[in-house]
Scaffold this active site. Sequence first.
Site, mmCIF file in Angstrom:
data_model
loop_
_atom_site.group_PDB
_atom_site.id
_atom_site.type_symbol
_atom_site.label_atom_id
_atom_site.label_comp_id
_atom_site.label_asym_id
_atom_site.label_seq_id
_atom_site.Cartn_x
_atom_site.Cartn_y
_atom_site.Cartn_z
ATOM 1 N N LYS A 1 19.897 8.483 -40.548
ATOM 2 C CA LYS A 1 18.542 8.120 -39.932
ATOM 3 C C LYS A 1 17.508 7.479 -40.852
ATOM 4 C CE LYS A 1 15.256 10.785 -36.891
ATOM 5 N NZ LYS A 1 14.953 12.257 -36.249
ATOM 6 N N SER B 1 14.574 12.235 -31.457
ATOM 7 C CA SER B 1 14.299 11.153 -32.071
ATOM 8 C C SER B 1 15.439 10.680 -32.971
ATOM 9 C CB SER B 1 13.189 11.151 -33.043
ATOM 10 O OG SER B 1 13.475 12.377 -34.060
ATOM 11 N N SER C 1 15.267 17.081 -32.175
ATOM 12 C CA SER C 1 15.690 15.561 -32.431
ATOM 13 C C SER C 1 17.268 15.403 -33.105
ATOM 14 C CB SER C 1 14.669 15.080 -33.338
ATOM 15 O OG SER C 1 13.605 14.703 -32.655
#
Lengths: 461, 456
Positions: free
Chosen positions: A64, A139, A163
């Site tokens: 990420k 996210s 997330s």
Amino acid sequence: MLLGKSVTEILALIKNKKISSKEVIDYFLKRIEKYNKKLNAYLTVNKSYKADKSKKIKVPIAVKDNFCTKGIRTTASSKVLANFIPPYESTVTKRLIDTSFFILGKTNMDAWAHGSSTETSDFGPTKNPWDLSRCPGGSSGGSAAAVSSYLAPAAIGSETAGSIRQPGSWSGVIGLKPTYGRVSRYGLIAMASSLDCPGPLTLTTEDAAFILKIIAGKDEFDATTAPNEVPDYVASLKKKKKFIIGITDEYLNGVDCEIKNAFYQLVEILEKLGHKIKKIKLLSPKYSISVYTIIQRAEVSSNLARYDGIRYGNDRTFFGSEAKRRIMLGTYVLSYGYYDAYYKKAQKVRTLIIEDFKKVFKEVDMILAPTTPIPALKLGEFEKYPFFGEMMDVLNEPAAIAGICAISFPFGLTKKENLPIGLQLMGRWFEEENILNLTHQIEKETDFLGVIKKGVKNYPD
Amino acid sequence: MDNYQPVIGLEIHIELKTSSKMFCQCSASYFGKPANTQVCPVCLGMPGALPVANKKAIEWTILIGKALNCQINSFSKFDRKHYFYPDLPKGYQISQYDEPIASHGWVEIAYKDQAKNALTKKIFRIRRVHLEEDTGKLIHSKNGTLIDFNRSGVPLVEIVTEPDFDNSDDVKRFLEELQVIIRYLGVSDADMEKGTMRMEPNISLRYQISKIKNQKLPNYKVEVKNINSFRFVKQAIDYEIKRQIEILKEGKTPLQETRGFDEKKGITYSQRIKEKASDYRYFPEPDIPPLVFTKKYLDSIKVPELPWQKVERYVSLLGIRYEEAFILTRDKNLADYFEKINTKFKTQIANLNLKIQNPSQLIANYIVNKKISSQLPPDEFINKLIENLRPKEVDKNLLEEVINKVLKENQKAVLDYKKGKVNAIMFLVGQVMREMKGKVEAKIVKEEIEKKINKK
């Protein structure tokens, strides 16, 4: 030959000289080339792999874009950091690189991790590999989509409240949120420091256990990491432990029928496997939403203060509207005269939520619940919901607030729209071993792995 | 000072000389180092970097708290203090808000009151002692402003007093005493020129209606910054008192503001108006777990003998006068030097055929009056001292010659003495002593002169 192979399987192939690290990495680079335009899972692709003389085994992994990677652009999907190339390596990526991983690329996310759809990214939304008109969740949407479409055999995400689990659920992969303090946050661009938690998104439970073992443990650079010993999560998968599993109506209110059905189906299977199901009472997740909203906004307003325009090139006008909203709200709740009414009170309720879990965990080993109330939303739909879709994290927030560990795994598809359904297990603090163990049992006894395989097959070589 | 009574409180910052910074492993010694060479992701406030608290700095803050007679709080924590300034890379400073490491202390100062010729003692209360991080440094040039982050994250202890001072002399004495205490503890050089000790007085005035002390604090206060010597603190306070009285006399209230000090002109000037207390949006630093100190740990931190304790010991046990004891203890190295000589000399004195009433006082005199350099190794000092103390062989002939010469040249004094002005002889003794360059004892000279005059 490689399509759909897990990290563990690929490692075995390389070890047995069936394939080289370079071939594996090239394979994924090719797939990224082929599909990333469509999915927008990666923001930066790392093409710098060179086989070194030591011939160290390297398996690719996606990370990420809020983990600082030395020499690889790291943006947290915000234009504020559009040109930021970190001079240092996060502890998580360092541990991965030091063992047997190659950072294949940096994945898209909600800007600063503010969101549950990956739509607040300043670099465009990521598409759900199951239905390109839908969100992958967020996210860590880029990481979830990359694994789901097999643009990486595994990925690292981060969770503040949902997330990892929520995009895992919507994109049909496994998402593990470890206990707060189990994995170092050093080098993870902070969203809400008292909640942030790195964790893996994978195709198999074994991979989740394997990766957790590598990234977990005390870090001298993160004072909030726990000194607790890191067990061999992979080895402990083999014992078929029996558990007492709590279920509660509080986590089924307003949940989509098909998801509820999947939930009850799993309850039945677990009983057949010899586990004990126990009805429990937990505080309504709605309290966690209030607590989370205040604490998270407060910490966000503080953590984003450093992007004042003096360093990193771009000034505050590059903040997106969601970041601005959160800064404003966080600044407000920390203001003189309001602190006691909001932040302090929220911390008190947080303590109550922790106590509530402690009480329940005296009766049960873990709690089973749906991961999300509904399957993946369409792109753009989030705007219709208050707090930009944070309600989609309602079932994830209590575990985040309490700091316990939790894992989401796919459990079938909706009949109506053919979208993955996610269920989750929440375990005691530092008992990742147990939730991984039960997930592994479910994996072996049911066909949820079939969902993951099916998803991968939508993206042939 | 009419009916206005100054109300002065102090904020003092002490930079600790730990080897590493407060929250990272960078070197904390930045003085004279090229800009931005003692930095890392943590003290640059880079995305994702996390602070890890320096144990030594915490220990030293506890030590300072103990030395200032504070209560050490068994629970403490760090907080984030938010404000925007280019030298603050995170947009907040890690500091301590409502749970400082130490609080409720006091410092006693003692000094000889010249008018009363008596020892005066005063107590000033310490409100709190807390630990925080220093900021970077702005360097202004023609081409713009540059930032040097070498200082960013250096451990900084803030000491806050109660507004217990009502004059600038006491402030100066207090600061001098504090500086000596800090240096004794070995935790900082407390050097004002290098900025390792900084102080900001808060000054206001309250109206005194009757003789009963008015305890109410004024509704404003003026903070003075950028003062880098004790002398300037005194100047700044005195200037402020005068300035504020003038404003108050006009029936106005001085502005609540931060003022700078212009050392060349000896005046203060307005820097920033503070209408109300700044809103720093404090909240507990989530990256650092709270500090919980066990009794065992706190007990293990021992305060060495402090300067005022040394003074008391010198006076009561060694029989040294307060004045010399005070001077000797201002610098711990000097005090150590004195004590080394004192111990050694006392063992040697038995073997010497010397009558010395108070050897400690004698050594103190020699050191304080610089009769023998304290740069010498203790043994050499003692040798010189013994040499000085030995009775001198007097050249009788030379003495007689000199006396004759002096008496001849000072007929008037001789006459005065004969007329009964006894004191006149001392003048003659002095003259002889000077000619003899001190190589003879005054007592002998006096006897010889008396003999001579009376013979005549």
